[in-house]
Design an enzyme around this catalytic site. Structure first.
Site, PDB file in Angstrom:
ATOM      1  N   LYS A  69      38.951  39.785  43.910  1.00 33.09           N
ATOM      2  CA  LYS A  69      38.495  40.279  42.526  1.00 33.09           C
ATOM      3  C   LYS A  69      37.014  39.742  42.312  1.00 33.09           C
ATOM      4  O   LYS A  69      36.392  40.266  41.327  1.00 33.09           O
ATOM      5  CB  LYS A  69      39.414  39.539  41.342  1.00 33.09           C
ATOM      6  CG  LYS A  69      40.685  40.503  41.595  1.00 33.09           C
ATOM      7  CD  LYS A  69      41.598  39.849  40.323  1.00 33.09           C
ATOM      8  CE  LYS A  69      42.914  40.330  40.471  1.00 33.09           C
ATOM      9  NZ  LYS A  69      43.891  40.319  39.374  1.00 33.09           N
ATOM     10  N   GLY A 128      45.378  27.630  37.845  1.00 29.60           N
ATOM     11  CA  GLY A 128      44.895  28.519  38.631  1.00 29.60           C
ATOM     12  C   GLY A 128      43.543  28.604  38.077  1.00 29.60           C
ATOM     13  O   GLY A 128      43.152  28.258  37.064  1.00 29.60           O
TER      14      GLY A 128
END
Length: 272
Positions: A69, A128
């Site tokens: 991403k 995360g």
């Protein structure tokens, strides 16, 4: 789905661990809407070559999943504000060789926080610091959450993400708790080495008022199963996958399906 033919429009996804979620969702909608389109998932061996293929072969749309991403940013021509604001891409639209990047993950997180009426006064732990974490933390900030901690073993990316939105960073949970816990790591993802791992310790799950796992496969991750067993309300990655895939579908085709068509595609996606 129509028989493969030379006029068929192709859309794809790129992921280190491809699933059938997007493939089933998009193809089911193509069938319902009688579109001469097809969708296929890939695990690229070379990201730069894969994106060059999107451009050179006239592939209309390309979904981007972990861990690409952020890496894909240098390979596109234009960043939509939805992707530029968080430096993370999950969608590429190809218009005559011009690749424009978007992020529909943010939209999905934003909608789920709103439709579940999650109180903005909740304390939040986001585990995360990758591309999906960026979308999640940005959506939390924009929704009005102020008590947010980013937990990440990668200090550089975790601290940078927390600092960008005025939140805190910690390397580990270390017994800490929060009202809302969100997993945006691959922990619990099918096919990985940590597929059986519960992303948060039992104490954090027990203390939470709401548990959110963005991992979409399986729909019932170890974290979601543990949260249900503890009697906690949950938001699942399968819900995220449906919303972000719908918005991708609209970007690719220019068509917004009805709620009934989306529900049918979602049910087909989950019945795998």
């Amino acid at each position: 789905m129509p028989i493969l033919n030379k006029d068929m429009t192709l859309c794809i996804s790129l992921s280190a661990r491809p699933s059938n979620n997007g493939t089933r969702f998009h193809n089911h909608l193509y069938g319902q809407l009688d579109l001469n389109w097809i969708y296929k998932a890939f695990a690229p061996t070379n990201l730069e070559q894969a994106i060059a293929g999107v451009r050179g072969l006239g592939i209309r749309g390309c979904a981007i999943s972990m861990p690409y991403k952020e890496d894909v940013i240098a390979l596109v021509d234009e960043m939509d504000p939805s992707a530029k604001a968080i430096d993370s891409v999950n969608t590429i639209v190809n218009t005559d060789g011009h690749l424009k990047a978007y992020n529909t993950d943010y939209t999905a997180i934003e909608q789920l926080l709103a439709t579940n009426s999650v109180p903005t006064g909740y304390s939040v732990v986001v585990q995360g610091s990758g591309g999906m974490a960026k979308a999640t933390v940005a959506a939390l900030r924009d929704a009005g959450f102020t008590d947010v901690t980013v937990v990440s073993r990668n200090e550089a990316s975790g601290r940078a993400l927390a600092d960008q939105y005025g939140f805190r960073w910690r390397e580990a949970l270390d017994g800490g708790t929060a009202d809302l816990i969100i997993n945006v790591t691959p922990l619990g993802m099918a096919g990985g080495t940590e597929a059986d791992t519960v992303a948060f310790p039992a104490g954090a799950i027990e203390a939470a008022r709401l548990v959110f796992d963005v991992v979409a496969l399986p729909a019932e991750t170890p974290l979601i199963r543990a949260a249900r067993a503890a009697g906690k309300p949950v938001i699942t990655g399968a819900e995220v996958a449906t919303i972000q895939a719908l918005e991708q579908f609209v970007l690719y085709t220019g068509v917004r399906p009805t709620a009934e068509q989306v529900q049918a595609a979602e049910e087909f996606m989950r019945a795998q």
